[in-house]
Design a protein around this motif. Structure first.
Motif, PDB file in Angstrom:
ATOM      1  N   ALA A  79      29.771   3.270 -49.641  1.00 16.75           N
ATOM      2  CA  ALA A  79      30.042   2.216 -48.712  1.00 16.75           C
ATOM      3  C   ALA A  79      31.660   2.651 -48.378  1.00 16.75           C
ATOM      4  O   ALA A  79      31.943   2.737 -46.752  1.00 16.75           O
ATOM      5  CB  ALA A  79      30.359   0.829 -49.231  1.00 16.75           C
ATOM      6  N   ALA A  80      32.492   3.226 -48.946  1.00 15.26           N
ATOM      7  CA  ALA A  80      33.997   3.572 -48.485  1.00 15.26           C
ATOM      8  C   ALA A  80      33.685   5.077 -47.836  1.00 15.26           C
ATOM      9  O   ALA A  80      34.470   5.074 -46.751  1.00 15.26           O
ATOM     10  CB  ALA A  80      35.026   3.713 -49.566  1.00 15.26           C
ATOM     11  N   ALA A  81      32.898   5.749 -48.227  1.00 17.87           N
ATOM     12  CA  ALA A  81      32.734   7.106 -47.447  1.00 17.87           C
ATOM     13  C   ALA A  81      32.209   7.105 -46.188  1.00 17.87           C
ATOM     14  O   ALA A  81      32.300   7.930 -45.196  1.00 17.87           O
ATOM     15  CB  ALA A  81      31.880   8.062 -48.271  1.00 17.87           C
ATOM     16  N   ALA A  82      31.399   6.072 -45.845  1.00 19.63           N
ATOM     17  CA  ALA A  82      30.984   5.814 -44.362  1.00 19.63           C
ATOM     18  C   ALA A  82      32.175   5.928 -43.428  1.00 19.63           C
ATOM     19  O   ALA A  82      31.809   6.189 -42.153  1.00 19.63           O
ATOM     20  CB  ALA A  82      30.096   4.724 -44.462  1.00 19.63           C
ATOM     21  N   THR A  83      33.197   5.565 -43.673  1.00 24.83           N
ATOM     22  CA  THR A  83      34.324   5.652 -42.841  1.00 24.83           C
ATOM     23  C   THR A  83      35.634   6.130 -43.575  1.00 24.83           C
ATOM     24  O   THR A  83      36.930   6.303 -42.894  1.00 24.83           O
ATOM     25  CB  THR A  83      34.912   4.112 -42.667  1.00 24.83           C
ATOM     26  N   SER A  84      35.469   6.798 -44.571  1.00 20.01           N
ATOM     27  CA  SER A  84      36.541   7.602 -45.262  1.00 20.01           C
ATOM     28  C   SER A  84      37.704   6.746 -45.578  1.00 20.01           C
ATOM     29  O   SER A  84      38.780   6.965 -45.355  1.00 20.01           O
ATOM     30  CB  SER A  84      36.826   8.926 -44.542  1.00 20.01           C
ATOM     31  N   LEU A 115      36.306  13.483 -41.230  1.00 18.55           N
ATOM     32  CA  LEU A 115      34.953  13.497 -42.036  1.00 18.55           C
ATOM     33  C   LEU A 115      34.658  12.243 -42.299  1.00 18.55           C
ATOM     34  O   LEU A 115      35.328  11.312 -42.876  1.00 18.55           O
ATOM     35  CB  LEU A 115      34.679  14.422 -43.006  1.00 18.55           C
ATOM     36  N   VAL A 116      33.264  11.998 -42.274  1.00 16.19           N
ATOM     37  CA  VAL A 116      32.537  10.782 -42.693  1.00 16.19           C
ATOM     38  C   VAL A 116      31.384  11.224 -43.435  1.00 16.19           C
ATOM     39  O   VAL A 116      30.892  12.140 -43.116  1.00 16.19           O
ATOM     40  CB  VAL A 116      32.366   9.641 -41.719  1.00 16.19           C
ATOM     41  N   SER A 117      30.838  10.366 -44.267  1.00 18.28           N
ATOM     42  CA  SER A 117      29.599  10.635 -45.013  1.00 18.28           C
ATOM     43  C   SER A 117      28.409   9.534 -44.605  1.00 18.28           C
ATOM     44  O   SER A 117      28.717   8.368 -44.148  1.00 18.28           O
ATOM     45  CB  SER A 117      29.723  10.344 -46.618  1.00 18.28           C
ATOM     46  N   LYS A 118      27.335   9.974 -44.230  1.00 13.20           N
ATOM     47  CA  LYS A 118      26.099   9.154 -44.031  1.00 13.20           C
ATOM     48  C   LYS A 118      25.095   9.440 -45.043  1.00 13.20           C
ATOM     49  O   LYS A 118      24.960  10.363 -45.629  1.00 13.20           O
ATOM     50  CB  LYS A 118      25.592   9.771 -42.642  1.00 13.20           C
ATOM     51  N   GLY A 119      24.389   8.234 -45.486  1.00 10.23           N
ATOM     52  CA  GLY A 119      23.190   8.527 -46.164  1.00 10.23           C
ATOM     53  C   GLY A 119      23.708   8.185 -47.512  1.00 10.23           C
ATOM     54  O   GLY A 119      24.831   8.046 -47.856  1.00 10.23           O
ATOM     55  N   SER A 120      22.878   8.041 -48.631  1.00  9.22           N
ATOM     56  CA  SER A 120      23.222   7.634 -50.043  1.00  9.22           C
ATOM     57  C   SER A 120      22.455   8.606 -50.930  1.00  9.22           C
ATOM     58  O   SER A 120      21.346   8.899 -50.502  1.00  9.22           O
ATOM     59  CB  SER A 120      22.570   6.353 -50.140  1.00  9.22           C
ATOM     60  N   PRO A 121      23.228   9.255 -52.014  1.00 10.61           N
ATOM     61  CA  PRO A 121      22.596  10.154 -53.083  1.00 10.61           C
ATOM     62  C   PRO A 121      21.549   9.090 -53.975  1.00 10.61           C
ATOM     63  O   PRO A 121      21.694   7.821 -53.980  1.00 10.61           O
ATOM     64  CB  PRO A 121      23.655  10.613 -53.710  1.00 10.61           C
TER      65      PRO A 121
END
Length: 196
Positions: A79-84, A115-121
Protein backbone atom coordinates in the motif's frame (compact mmCIF):
# COMPACT_ATOMS: atom_id res chain seq x y z
CA UNK A 1 -10.17 -14.56 20.87
CA UNK A 2 -7.81 -14.83 23.81
CA UNK A 3 -7.48 -18.38 25.32
CA UNK A 4 -8.43 -16.98 28.76
CA UNK A 5 -11.67 -15.59 27.30
CA UNK A 6 -12.39 -18.94 25.64
CA UNK A 7 -11.82 -20.75 28.93
CA UNK A 8 -14.13 -18.32 30.74
CA UNK A 9 -16.85 -18.71 28.13
CA UNK A 10 -16.44 -22.49 28.18
CA UNK A 11 -16.64 -22.58 31.99
CA UNK A 12 -19.78 -20.43 32.03
CA UNK A 13 -21.44 -22.62 29.37
CA UNK A 14 -20.64 -25.78 31.31
CA UNK A 15 -22.06 -24.15 34.44
CA UNK A 16 -25.27 -23.22 32.61
CA UNK A 17 -25.63 -26.75 31.23
CA UNK A 18 -25.17 -28.20 34.73
CA UNK A 19 -27.70 -25.79 36.30
CA UNK A 20 -30.17 -26.40 33.45
CA UNK A 21 -29.82 -30.18 33.84
CA UNK A 22 -30.38 -29.99 37.59
CA UNK A 23 -33.47 -27.79 37.13
CA UNK A 24 -34.97 -30.15 34.53
CA UNK A 25 -34.41 -33.18 36.77
CA UNK A 26 -36.01 -31.42 39.73
CA UNK A 27 -38.97 -30.37 37.60
CA UNK A 28 -39.42 -33.91 36.28
CA UNK A 29 -39.50 -35.36 39.79
CA UNK A 30 -42.12 -32.81 40.90
CA UNK A 31 -44.40 -33.46 37.92
CA UNK A 32 -44.16 -37.23 38.17
CA UNK A 33 -46.21 -37.48 41.37
CA UNK A 34 -47.09 -41.17 40.82
CA UNK A 35 -44.50 -43.10 42.78
CA UNK A 36 -45.90 -46.49 41.68
CA UNK A 37 -45.23 -46.03 37.96
CA UNK A 38 -41.82 -47.18 36.79
CA UNK A 39 -39.48 -44.59 35.38
CA UNK A 40 -38.77 -44.89 31.70
CA UNK A 41 -35.67 -43.69 29.98
CA UNK A 42 -37.70 -42.44 27.01
CA UNK A 43 -39.38 -39.71 29.10
CA UNK A 44 -36.15 -38.37 30.65
CA UNK A 45 -35.30 -34.90 29.49
CA UNK A 46 -32.33 -34.60 27.19
CA UNK A 47 -29.94 -31.77 27.55
CA UNK A 48 -28.36 -30.57 24.33
CA UNK A 49 -24.65 -31.07 24.39
CA UNK A 50 -22.65 -27.87 24.43
CA UNK A 51 -20.11 -27.72 21.65
CA UNK A 52 -16.90 -26.89 23.43
CA UNK A 53 -13.99 -25.74 21.34
CA UNK A 54 -10.59 -26.50 22.76
CA UNK A 55 -8.40 -23.42 23.02
CA UNK A 56 -5.44 -23.22 20.65
CA UNK A 57 -2.08 -24.36 21.94
CA UNK A 58 0.50 -21.61 22.60
CA UNK A 59 2.55 -22.95 19.68
CA UNK A 60 -0.35 -22.83 17.19
CA UNK A 61 -1.33 -19.39 18.48
CA UNK A 62 2.22 -18.09 18.02
CA UNK A 63 2.45 -19.54 14.51
CA UNK A 64 -0.87 -17.99 13.51
CA UNK A 65 -0.02 -14.57 14.93
CA UNK A 66 3.44 -14.61 13.36
CA UNK A 67 2.08 -15.46 9.91
CA UNK A 68 -0.59 -12.76 10.28
CA UNK A 69 2.09 -10.20 11.19
CA UNK A 70 4.35 -11.28 8.33
CA UNK A 71 1.63 -11.07 5.67
CA UNK A 72 0.26 -7.86 7.23
CA UNK A 73 3.70 -6.27 6.95
CA UNK A 74 3.81 -6.98 3.22
CA UNK A 75 0.25 -5.73 2.69
CA UNK A 76 1.15 -2.45 4.41
CA UNK A 77 4.35 -2.20 2.39
CA UNK A 78 2.50 -2.74 -0.93
CA UNK A 79 0.00 0.00 0.00
CA UNK A 80 2.81 2.43 0.88
CA UNK A 81 4.87 1.46 -2.21
CA UNK A 82 2.06 2.56 -4.55
CA UNK A 83 3.10 6.16 -3.75
CA UNK A 84 6.53 5.45 -2.20
CA UNK A 85 5.24 6.75 1.13
CA UNK A 86 8.28 6.04 3.26
CA UNK A 87 6.65 7.81 6.24
CA UNK A 88 3.42 5.75 6.24
CA UNK A 89 2.37 5.16 9.86
CA UNK A 90 1.04 1.73 8.83
CA UNK A 91 4.57 0.44 8.23
CA UNK A 92 5.03 0.08 12.00
CA UNK A 93 1.89 -1.99 12.58
CA UNK A 94 3.60 -5.30 11.82
CA UNK A 95 7.28 -4.36 11.50
CA UNK A 96 9.85 -3.16 14.01
CA UNK A 97 13.60 -2.72 14.32
CA UNK A 98 15.68 -3.67 11.28
CA UNK A 99 12.60 -4.79 9.33
CA UNK A 100 10.88 -1.41 9.73
CA UNK A 101 14.08 0.43 8.90
CA UNK A 102 14.59 -1.68 5.76
CA UNK A 103 11.05 -1.01 4.53
CA UNK A 104 11.30 2.75 5.19
CA UNK A 105 14.74 3.08 3.59
CA UNK A 106 13.62 1.19 0.47
CA UNK A 107 10.56 3.39 0.09
CA UNK A 108 12.62 6.53 0.69
CA UNK A 109 15.03 5.49 -2.07
CA UNK A 110 12.10 4.92 -4.44
CA UNK A 111 10.60 8.30 -3.48
CA UNK A 112 13.93 10.03 -4.02
CA UNK A 113 14.36 8.36 -7.43
CA UNK A 114 10.79 9.08 -8.53
CA UNK A 115 9.66 5.45 -8.52
CA UNK A 116 6.42 3.79 -7.44
CA UNK A 117 5.39 0.16 -7.34
CA UNK A 118 2.36 -1.36 -9.02
CA UNK A 119 0.82 -4.74 -8.30
CA UNK A 120 1.26 -7.15 -5.41
CA UNK A 121 3.57 -10.08 -4.88
CA UNK A 122 2.15 -13.46 -3.94
CA UNK A 123 3.30 -15.31 -0.85
CA UNK A 124 3.70 -18.92 0.15
CA UNK A 125 4.74 -18.34 3.75
CA UNK A 126 5.42 -21.26 6.11
CA UNK A 127 6.66 -21.46 9.68
CA UNK A 128 10.18 -22.93 9.73
CA UNK A 129 10.74 -22.95 13.48
CA UNK A 130 9.57 -21.61 16.83
CA UNK A 131 11.60 -20.68 19.89
CA UNK A 132 11.20 -21.75 22.63
CA UNK A 133 9.38 -24.91 21.64
CA UNK A 134 6.70 -24.77 24.36
CA UNK A 135 5.60 -21.12 24.55
CA UNK A 136 7.21 -19.40 21.55
CA UNK A 137 8.33 -15.78 21.56
CA UNK A 138 10.13 -15.99 18.21
CA UNK A 139 8.99 -17.57 14.94
CA UNK A 140 11.08 -18.02 11.80
CA UNK A 141 9.16 -17.84 8.53
CA UNK A 142 10.26 -19.03 5.08
CA UNK A 143 8.43 -17.64 2.10
CA UNK A 144 8.63 -18.19 -1.63
CA UNK A 145 7.27 -14.86 -2.83
CA UNK A 146 6.55 -14.18 -6.49
CA UNK A 147 7.10 -10.57 -7.58
CA UNK A 148 6.18 -11.17 -11.25
CA UNK A 149 3.18 -8.83 -10.93
CA UNK A 150 4.78 -6.33 -8.51
CA UNK A 151 7.14 -4.09 -10.43
CA UNK A 152 8.57 -0.56 -10.23
CA UNK A 153 7.55 2.26 -12.55
CA UNK A 154 8.54 5.89 -13.04
CA UNK A 155 6.09 8.13 -11.19
CA UNK A 156 6.31 10.91 -13.80
CA UNK A 157 5.54 8.93 -16.98
CA UNK A 158 4.36 5.48 -15.85
CA UNK A 159 7.10 3.63 -17.75
CA UNK A 160 8.74 0.52 -16.33
CA UNK A 161 11.76 1.50 -14.24
CA UNK A 162 13.99 -1.42 -15.23
CA UNK A 163 14.25 -4.23 -17.75
CA UNK A 164 14.41 -7.08 -15.25
CA UNK A 165 11.34 -9.24 -14.73
CA UNK A 166 10.06 -10.09 -11.31
CA UNK A 167 10.05 -13.69 -10.17
CA UNK A 168 10.14 -16.11 -7.29
CA UNK A 169 12.34 -15.08 -4.38
CA UNK A 170 13.14 -16.78 -1.10
CA UNK A 171 12.42 -14.63 1.95
CA UNK A 172 13.44 -15.54 5.49
CA UNK A 173 11.89 -13.50 8.30
CA UNK A 174 12.05 -13.39 12.08
CA UNK A 175 8.80 -12.50 13.84
CA UNK A 176 8.91 -11.77 17.57
CA UNK A 177 6.39 -11.32 20.34
CA UNK A 178 6.57 -7.76 21.65
CA UNK A 179 6.28 -6.60 25.27
CA UNK A 180 2.66 -5.52 24.63
CA UNK A 181 1.78 -9.04 23.38
CA UNK A 182 1.66 -8.10 19.69
CA UNK A 183 3.75 -9.90 17.07
CA UNK A 184 5.99 -7.98 14.67
CA UNK A 185 8.56 -8.80 12.02
CA UNK A 186 11.95 -7.77 13.43
CA UNK A 187 14.12 -8.70 10.44
CA UNK A 188 13.89 -10.25 7.00
CA UNK A 189 16.11 -11.03 4.04
CA UNK A 190 14.97 -11.16 0.42
CA UNK A 191 17.05 -13.31 -1.96
CA UNK A 192 17.40 -12.85 -5.71
CA UNK A 193 14.97 -13.96 -8.39
CA UNK A 194 15.00 -17.73 -8.91
CA UNK A 195 15.99 -18.67 -5.35
CA UNK A 196 12.85 -20.73 -4.74
Amino acid sequence: MDPLQIATITDSRVGRVFVTSAALLALASCISGDTNSPATNASEPTVPSASLTAPQSPVDDAKGRALTAYLGMWDDFVAAAATSDWQSPNLGRYATGIALSTLSRGLYADHYNGLVSKGSPTHNAQVSSVDPAVDPAKVIISDCSDSTNALKYRADNGQRADDGPGGRRLIKATVEKQSDGSWKVSSFGVQGVGTC
